[in-house]
Design a protein around this motif. Sequence first.
Motif, PDB file in Angstrom:
ATOM      1  N   ALA A 297      18.048  46.603  60.993  1.00  0.00           N
ATOM      2  CA  ALA A 297      17.333  47.777  61.511  1.00  0.00           C
ATOM      3  C   ALA A 297      17.791  48.102  62.932  1.00  0.00           C
ATOM      4  N   TRP A 298      17.933  47.089  63.763  1.00  0.00           N
ATOM      5  CA  TRP A 298      18.421  47.303  65.133  1.00  0.00           C
ATOM      6  C   TRP A 298      19.835  47.873  65.113  1.00  0.00           C
ATOM      7  N   LEU A 299      20.684  47.334  64.233  1.00  0.00           N
ATOM      8  CA  LEU A 299      22.075  47.802  64.167  1.00  0.00           C
ATOM      9  C   LEU A 299      22.130  49.274  63.762  1.00  0.00           C
ATOM     10  N   VAL A 400      26.189  40.877  70.886  1.00  0.00           N
ATOM     11  CA  VAL A 400      27.613  41.233  70.837  1.00  0.00           C
ATOM     12  C   VAL A 400      27.831  42.317  69.788  1.00  0.00           C
ATOM     13  N   VAL A 401      27.219  42.116  68.617  1.00  0.00           N
ATOM     14  CA  VAL A 401      27.359  43.088  67.538  1.00  0.00           C
ATOM     15  C   VAL A 401      26.704  44.413  67.913  1.00  0.00           C
ATOM     16  N   LEU A 402      25.505  44.347  68.487  1.00  0.00           N
ATOM     17  CA  LEU A 402      24.766  45.565  68.811  1.00  0.00           C
ATOM     18  C   LEU A 402      25.489  46.395  69.866  1.00  0.00           C
ATOM     19  N   LEU A 403      25.900  45.762  70.950  1.00  0.00           N
ATOM     20  CA  LEU A 403      26.553  46.506  72.031  1.00  0.00           C
ATOM     21  C   LEU A 403      27.944  46.983  71.625  1.00  0.00           C
ATOM     22  N   THR A 404      28.617  46.203  70.790  1.00  0.00           N
ATOM     23  CA  THR A 404      29.921  46.664  70.295  1.00  0.00           C
ATOM     24  C   THR A 404      29.753  47.899  69.422  1.00  0.00           C
ATOM     25  N   SER A 405      28.761  47.863  68.534  1.00  0.00           N
ATOM     26  CA  SER A 405      28.528  49.025  67.661  1.00  0.00           C
ATOM     27  C   SER A 405      28.148  50.248  68.478  1.00  0.00           C
ATOM     28  N   LEU A 406      27.365  50.052  69.532  1.00  0.00           N
ATOM     29  CA  LEU A 406      26.999  51.162  70.401  1.00  0.00           C
ATOM     30  C   LEU A 406      28.239  51.762  71.053  1.00  0.00           C
TER      31      LEU A 406
END
Length: 530
Positions: A297-299, A400-406
């Motif tokens: 959900a966050w992603l 790492v995943v969240l900020l990279t996707s952003l």
Amino acid sequence: MSGTLTGTGALVRLALRRDRVRLPMWTAVFTAVAASSAAATAAIYPAAGDQQSATDSINSVPALVALYGPVYEPTLGATSVFKLTAFGAALIALLMIFTAVRHTRAEEEAGRRELLGSAVVGRFAGLAAAVVVTSVSSVVIGLFSGAGLAVAGLPVAGSLAFGLGWAGSGLVFGGLAALTAQLTKSARAASGLAVVALFVAYFLRAVGDSAGPRWLSWASPIGWTQQVRPFAGDVWWILALPLLVAAALVVVAVAAARARDLDAGLLPDRPGPAHAGRSLTGAWGLVWRLNRANLAAWLAGYVLLGLILGGLAGNVGKMLDSAGARALIAALGGEQAMEDAFLAAEFSMAAVITSAYAITVLVRFRSEERALRVEPLLATALDRRRLLTGYLLLAAGAPVVLLTSLGVTAGLAYGVRLGTPGTEVARLAGAGLAQLPAVWVLAGLAAALFGLLARAVAFAWVALTTFLLLGEFGTLLKLDRWVLDLSPFTHSPKLPGPAVQAAPLLWLTTLGVVLLAAGVAAFRRRDVTG
């Protein structure tokens, strides 16, 4: 019906006792922020001409209007609260969501509601007590915050309108959380549904205020808070909307509570597989299984946010017609180009939000421990260090995943406008990852607090809120540099922009690793509690 409410007063007193630190602390924070913002704005924009210039500058930046809302009139009061009205209403709504779920669905999930129900406690007493506590808390926070504005020198009528607008937001989302607590079987799902609704409400307001159509803002309870227009006409009748909606939500929640069994939700549970998969054979597999839906959900939210930010950034330069507006957006993000300044400001805010995710991972572990599900695991051959390390890997790795996707999605949307998507994806992905060390410091702080004392992990929220306030209002309040430097986000680079200084990133990373290790070491020595 009166018999079903037996014991409501006792449960209200119990809830207030449990929240005797939490609610007064947040009331003091909101009051202090409101008062300090008014005082600082009066010092910066003392004359009517200054306020007119600030209003023109703010309203000419669609990105700012989307984040905070417009300034409806060039008055000192309207200028003072433009960053607080919608954003603060969302924070109060979030607080009331967690408060309502804490005293309803979480009590059932822990088995305490059934225990109380065996005594002289009515069927709807727990729900009624939660509604009373969230409603009174919303009104108290609103009135105290309005009083803070009045003490700072703003008109009393506008201050009251502002505070009641905040209170209305708390009433609506407290009632919504009371309803979602009847729909689902777990407190986590109940909170998640209500938070998703809050995000949708904020998004509708943002689109309605910045791009239109205007009715989207009117469709949002957060938008109603702005439509009260404190210090810009004080439209009092708008306050009837949150009252009516909150009352309707409570009525529906009571009907839903009547239609369900204790410890059950109206929404059906999805049956799980008959046999556990191989991934559940280790500690990491268990941690991943418990947290994967939340991370997904966050992603999804970060992907959507990145696309929005990338699209907005491409229009910032074209929509600024005044030198004052250009100076304002540059001040928010740094000294680089206006588009980069806007993205840098939003990436900095994303770091704060990502830190909140990292803290929730440790809070989830605390919930597992409090529900007595950790002790049976540790009674096996599973080492407690391995179990905590699984949560820490998620708290440090998921950002790492969240900020990279952003960064990737923002770079894609921004780069398509410029015709250089590959370059912008790489550049903005790096800008997102540069915020990681500060996030790891917050994750490490939460881990260290949890390792020392399980309930102390809640103080990580206090730290995050303090750092957020320092970043939002520290410069405005002219605080000393050493005070601003207490926040790890102060030392994060403002990217995209100038060259990065490696030393602050290395120090922050080292501090985060030390705190994470301290959390593991402390958890080895303390008792596992319920």
